[in-house]
Enzyme design. Structure first.
Site: not given
Length: 354
Positions: A207, A216, A254
């Site tokens: 990831e 990201e 989340n």
């Protein structure tokens, strides 16, 4: 037959010779070898003691098998009573890379410390494999394993797994986060514990590009992670809930759920995940231990219940990668997992793919 009789007689005479009984230690006999056959009365030295075989034996370690009788301390005592005491001379043979060792073997490593083989191994490095080796004192008591807080990965192993990691992803940050989910890498056998730790770190590796990226990289995706239909909306801003941390936590719901579970207001303060190492690791552990995602079980349950590494991938990315969605990405995760279990000295287990 005559030769065998002569051997038995010779061996019988050998045991009549008394060992040194003075205050100084006796001379050590030939070192014990796991491949050598010993018959009753033959002697060998091991771990600073002489041992006498009671009957035929091969590959049974002195001190751990009833076939061997302890004949007392041998060799240099270093002025402190041989193997008794933690500061005396640890006169163990030097570890040799690639040489086969059996359970119970004690060696002196290049760092000057002694290590005892917990399991048979083909010569793994004692400071790399905590499954096959444990630190050992002269008195014969294993010392505290190298991992912090019972975590089955030592800091040196962690650094070996992530040689180019961003300093943000610190080992201390990870071990500080473990208290949030004490069952993580601490459930089942020692093998299962190490496999789960390796599985988590392998997915984290994928990831984050080897624990390099904190946020990201595709900024064009940032505005997509706000589900405005939620009653609480996106108070930190439309583009505030992009992927962050070791598991790349994303979406406002989340952040809300993870924050509620951890007692941290991440909905209003999502930047905590990219600014606080412990918080970042906690969000990764939150997902791993409590969320099934697109799968049918949490990654934690997949590892401790034997479903296999492949099911952890399914719980993270589902059909995006699994069922032929992106086999190259799946293989990337598997490759990392296989490297990490090798470092930890355990098998990878079954069901690696999804």
């Amino acid at each position: 037959m005559a030769f065998l009789t002569a051997l038995i007689v010779a061996v019988g005479l050998a045991v009549l010779v008394p060992l040194a009984s003075t205050a100084s230690a006796a001379q050590c006999t030939t070192a014990w070898n796991s491949s050598t056959v010993y018959t009753g009365g033959l002697s060998a030295s091991y771990n600073g003691h002489n041992w006498s075989a009671k009957w035929w034996t091969q590959n049974e370690t002195p001190g751990t098998a009833a076939v061997w009788a302890d004949q007392g301390v041998c060799g240099s005592t270093g002025g402190s009573g041989g193997t008794t005491g933690g500061t005396g001379s640890c006169d163990y043979p030097a570890w040799v890379a690639g040489r086969a060792y059996v359970t119970g073997d004690v060696v002196k490593y290049t760092d000057g410390n002694a290590y005892r083989a917990e399991h048979d191994n083909p010569g793994y490095d004692p400071v790399i494999s905590t499954w096959y080796w444990e630190p050992y004192t002269c008195g014969g008591t294993p010392t505290t394993p190298p991992g912090q807080g019972g975590f089955p990965v030592s800091e040196s192993q962690f650094n070996q797994m992530f040689p180019s990691r961003n300093s943000f992803y610190s080992y201390s940050g990870l071990t500080a986060a473990l208290s949030a989910y004490p069952g993580f890498a601490n459930t089942g056998s020692d093998t299962v514990k190490r496999q789960e730790a390796a599985a988590f770190l392998a997915n984290v590796n994928h990831e984050t590009g080897g624990l390099v990226y904190i946020v990201e990289q595709n900024t064009a995706n940032y505005p997509h992670y706000c589900d405005a239909s939620q009653s609480y909306g996106c108070p930190a801003g439309q583009a505030a809930y992009y992927g962050r941390g070791p598991i790349q936590l994303s979406w406002n719901f989340n952040y809300k759920a993870a924050g509620d579970a951890l007692g941290i207001d991440l909905l209003h303060n999502p930047n905590l995940v990219q600014n606080d190492s412990s918080v970042a690791w906690k969000t990764g552990l939150w997902y791993w231990n409590t969320q099934s995602g697109p799968g049918t079980m949490t990654p934690h349950n997949a590892m401790v219940n034997g479903a296999g590494f492949g099911e952890t991938i399914r719980s993270i990315n589902g059909s995006i990668e699994c069922n032929g969605g992106n086999p190259a990405q799946v293989q990337s995760r598997i490759d990392a997992y296989q490297r990490f279990v090798q470092i930890l000295g355990v098998p990878a287990g079954n069901n690696l793919g999804c």
